[in-house]
Design a protein around this motif. Structure first.
Motif, PDB file in Angstrom:
ATOM      1  N   VAL A 121       0.861  -1.184   0.000  1.00 49.87           N
ATOM      2  CA  VAL A 121       0.000   0.000   0.000  1.00 49.87           C
ATOM      3  C   VAL A 121       0.893   1.228   0.000  1.00 49.87           C
ATOM      4  O   VAL A 121       1.875   1.290   0.745  1.00 49.87           O
ATOM      5  N   THR A 122       0.569   2.219  -0.812  1.00 52.01           N
ATOM      6  CA  THR A 122       1.327   3.465  -0.819  1.00 52.01           C
ATOM      7  C   THR A 122       0.930   4.295   0.397  1.00 52.01           C
ATOM      8  O   THR A 122      -0.245   4.565   0.628  1.00 52.01           O
ATOM      9  N   VAL A 123       1.930   4.679   1.180  1.00 55.15           N
ATOM     10  CA  VAL A 123       1.706   5.440   2.406  1.00 55.15           C
ATOM     11  C   VAL A 123       1.311   6.876   2.049  1.00 55.15           C
ATOM     12  O   VAL A 123       1.956   7.519   1.222  1.00 55.15           O
ATOM     13  N   ALA A 124       0.246   7.351   2.685  1.00 53.31           N
ATOM     14  CA  ALA A 124      -0.248   8.712   2.442  1.00 53.31           C
ATOM     15  C   ALA A 124       0.753   9.750   2.939  1.00 53.31           C
ATOM     16  O   ALA A 124       1.594   9.458   3.798  1.00 53.31           O
ATOM     17  N   GLY A 125       0.641  10.950   2.405  1.00 55.74           N
ATOM     18  CA  GLY A 125       1.513  12.047   2.810  1.00 55.74           C
ATOM     19  C   GLY A 125       1.197  12.540   4.215  1.00 55.74           C
ATOM     20  O   GLY A 125       0.282  12.058   4.880  1.00 55.74           O
ATOM     21  N   ALA A 126       1.949  13.545   4.654  1.00 59.86           N
ATOM     22  CA  ALA A 126       1.823  14.084   6.005  1.00 59.86           C
ATOM     23  C   ALA A 126       0.385  14.487   6.334  1.00 59.86           C
ATOM     24  O   ALA A 126      -0.334  15.026   5.497  1.00 59.86           O
ATOM     25  N   SER A 127      -0.006  14.182   7.554  1.00 64.83           N
ATOM     26  CA  SER A 127      -1.332  14.495   8.102  1.00 64.83           C
ATOM     27  C   SER A 127      -2.471  13.826   7.343  1.00 64.83           C
ATOM     28  O   SER A 127      -3.596  14.309   7.358  1.00 64.83           O
ATOM     29  N   SER A 128      -2.180  12.712   6.690  1.00 63.06           N
ATOM     30  CA  SER A 128      -3.196  11.973   5.946  1.00 63.06           C
ATOM     31  C   SER A 128      -3.316  10.554   6.494  1.00 63.06           C
ATOM     32  O   SER A 128      -2.387  10.026   7.089  1.00 63.06           O
ATOM     33  N   THR A 129      -4.469   9.953   6.255  1.00 63.90           N
ATOM     34  CA  THR A 129      -4.720   8.590   6.724  1.00 63.90           C
ATOM     35  C   THR A 129      -4.386   7.587   5.633  1.00 63.90           C
ATOM     36  O   THR A 129      -4.776   7.763   4.482  1.00 63.90           O
ATOM     37  N   THR A 130      -3.660   6.546   6.005  1.00 64.11           N
ATOM     38  CA  THR A 130      -3.387   5.430   5.109  1.00 64.11           C
ATOM     39  C   THR A 130      -4.257   4.264   5.550  1.00 64.11           C
ATOM     40  O   THR A 130      -4.279   3.904   6.722  1.00 64.11           O
ATOM     41  N   THR A 131      -4.953   3.684   4.595  1.00 65.61           N
ATOM     42  CA  THR A 131      -5.814   2.535   4.864  1.00 65.61           C
ATOM     43  C   THR A 131      -5.174   1.286   4.280  1.00 65.61           C
ATOM     44  O   THR A 131      -4.840   1.254   3.094  1.00 65.61           O
ATOM     45  N   TYR A 132      -5.015   0.276   5.120  1.00 68.30           N
ATOM     46  CA  TYR A 132      -4.476  -1.017   4.719  1.00 68.30           C
ATOM     47  C   TYR A 132      -5.622  -2.025   4.794  1.00 68.30           C
ATOM     48  O   TYR A 132      -5.945  -2.500   5.889  1.00 68.30           O
ATOM     49  N   PRO A 133      -6.252  -2.366   3.668  1.00 73.91           N
ATOM     50  CA  PRO A 133      -7.336  -3.361   3.704  1.00 73.91           C
ATOM     51  C   PRO A 133      -6.754  -4.748   3.985  1.00 73.91           C
ATOM     52  O   PRO A 133      -5.930  -5.248   3.218  1.00 73.91           O
ATOM     53  N   LEU A 134      -7.150  -5.348   5.093  1.00 73.30           N
ATOM     54  CA  LEU A 134      -6.632  -6.657   5.456  1.00 73.30           C
ATOM     55  C   LEU A 134      -7.365  -7.752   4.684  1.00 73.30           C
ATOM     56  O   LEU A 134      -8.553  -7.630   4.396  1.00 73.30           O
ATOM     57  N   ASN A 135      -6.629  -8.798   4.343  1.00 72.68           N
ATOM     58  CA  ASN A 135      -7.157  -9.866   3.493  1.00 72.68           C
ATOM     59  C   ASN A 135      -7.920 -10.923   4.292  1.00 72.68           C
ATOM     60  O   ASN A 135      -8.105 -10.809   5.505  1.00 72.68           O
ATOM     61  N   THR A 136      -8.334 -11.974   3.607  1.00 71.90           N
ATOM     62  CA  THR A 136      -9.144 -13.027   4.228  1.00 71.90           C
ATOM     63  C   THR A 136      -8.366 -13.814   5.286  1.00 71.90           C
ATOM     64  O   THR A 136      -8.969 -14.319   6.237  1.00 71.90           O
ATOM     65  N   LEU A 137      -7.041 -13.937   5.142  1.00 69.81           N
ATOM     66  CA  LEU A 137      -6.241 -14.613   6.169  1.00 69.81           C
ATOM     67  C   LEU A 137      -6.306 -13.827   7.477  1.00 69.81           C
ATOM     68  O   LEU A 137      -6.490 -14.408   8.555  1.00 69.81           O
ATOM     69  N   ALA A 138      -6.173 -12.517   7.389  1.00 69.96           N
ATOM     70  CA  ALA A 138      -6.264 -11.661   8.578  1.00 69.96           C
ATOM     71  C   ALA A 138      -7.663 -11.731   9.173  1.00 69.96           C
ATOM     72  O   ALA A 138      -7.826 -11.806  10.393  1.00 69.96           O
ATOM     73  N   LEU A 139      -8.650 -11.699   8.304  1.00 72.91           N
ATOM     74  CA  LEU A 139     -10.045 -11.751   8.755  1.00 72.91           C
ATOM     75  C   LEU A 139     -10.325 -13.054   9.515  1.00 72.91           C
ATOM     76  O   LEU A 139     -10.957 -13.052  10.570  1.00 72.91           O
ATOM     77  N   SER A 140      -9.818 -14.153   9.002  1.00 73.69           N
ATOM     78  CA  SER A 140      -9.986 -15.443   9.666  1.00 73.69           C
ATOM     79  C   SER A 140      -9.300 -15.445  11.028  1.00 73.69           C
ATOM     80  O   SER A 140      -9.888 -15.871  12.027  1.00 73.69           O
ATOM     81  N   ASP A 141      -8.054 -14.970  11.084  1.00 73.12           N
ATOM     82  CA  ASP A 141      -7.325 -14.914  12.350  1.00 73.12           C
ATOM     83  C   ASP A 141      -8.021 -13.991  13.342  1.00 73.12           C
ATOM     84  O   ASP A 141      -8.132 -14.298  14.529  1.00 73.12           O
ATOM     85  N   LEU A 142      -8.508 -12.861  12.865  1.00 78.69           N
ATOM     86  CA  LEU A 142      -9.199 -11.909  13.723  1.00 78.69           C
ATOM     87  C   LEU A 142     -10.469 -12.528  14.304  1.00 78.69           C
ATOM     88  O   LEU A 142     -10.722 -12.429  15.503  1.00 78.69           O
ATOM     89  N   ASN A 143     -11.238 -13.200  13.474  1.00 74.15           N
ATOM     90  CA  ASN A 143     -12.464 -13.838  13.970  1.00 74.15           C
ATOM     91  C   ASN A 143     -12.170 -14.975  14.951  1.00 74.15           C
ATOM     92  O   ASN A 143     -12.929 -15.205  15.879  1.00 74.15           O
ATOM     93  N   THR A 144     -11.055 -15.658  14.761  1.00 76.37           N
ATOM     94  CA  THR A 144     -10.647 -16.708  15.692  1.00 76.37           C
ATOM     95  C   THR A 144     -10.316 -16.116  17.059  1.00 76.37           C
ATOM     96  O   THR A 144     -10.624 -16.711  18.092  1.00 76.37           O
TER      97      THR A 144
END
Length: 168
Positions: free
Chosen positions: A80-103
């Motif tokens: 993911v390209t990191v946003a410039g100063a004072s901006s929000t960067t969003t990292y959409p997590l994939n299905t592996l992360a989603l599975s681990d998170l739900n566990t």
């Protein structure tokens, strides 16, 4: 220098049924390069002089031989390209992360991630002495403004709002 940022998230108040998750950071300085989020097994309780040995728990490789192809390395995002100063960067997590998170949802075991530079650290490419620095300054959990702290944005299934075969 290699900078990696490690994060723990308490999911004890989260029920299962998370359908999407984004990791969000607010950049303080120096955006414009790529970063990636990986699964981490770091141990923040280890405060010995060899604390670095916990960096790679769950990341595979060694300090002298990092390998992103190691079977223990689990990318939770694309680069993911990191946003410039004072901006929000969003990292959409994939299905592996989603599975681990739900566990882990509802438990006292934290959800652990590491944020690292994609172009040099993750790909294990020597930046060469003449290369420009790719340093990202992000705000952390101790920032006085809560909106600038890193967080997980969860989308949770809420069920149906209409009758389906006479069941709400």
């Amino acid at each position: 220098f290699i900078n990696r940022c490690f994060f723990d998230f308490n999911l004890s108040g989260v029920s299962t049924g998370v359908t999407a998750v984004n990791f969000k950071t607010v950049t303080d300085t120096n955006g414009g390069h790529d970063a990636i989020v990986l699964k981490s097994g770091h141990d923040p309780s280890n405060t010995s002089t060899k604390w670095f040995s916990t960096w790679l728990t769950g990341l595979g490789g060694t300090l002298s031989g990092w390998s992103n192809s190691d079977s223990q390395v689990v990318p939770y995002t694309n680069n993911v390209t990191v946003a410039g100063a004072s901006s929000t960067t969003t990292y959409p997590l994939n299905t592996l992360a989603l599975s681990d998170l739900n566990t882990l949802a509802g438990s006292s075991t934290p959800f652990k991630i590491v944020l690292m530079n994609y172009d040099f650290d993750y790909l294990d490419v020597d930046p060469a002495p003449s290369s420009a620095s790719q340093i990202t300054g992000i705000n952390f959990a101790n920032h006085s403004t809560s909106a600038k702290r890193p967080f997980l944005e969860l989308t949770v299934a809420t069920g149906y709002g209409h009758k389906v075969i006479n069941v709400e």
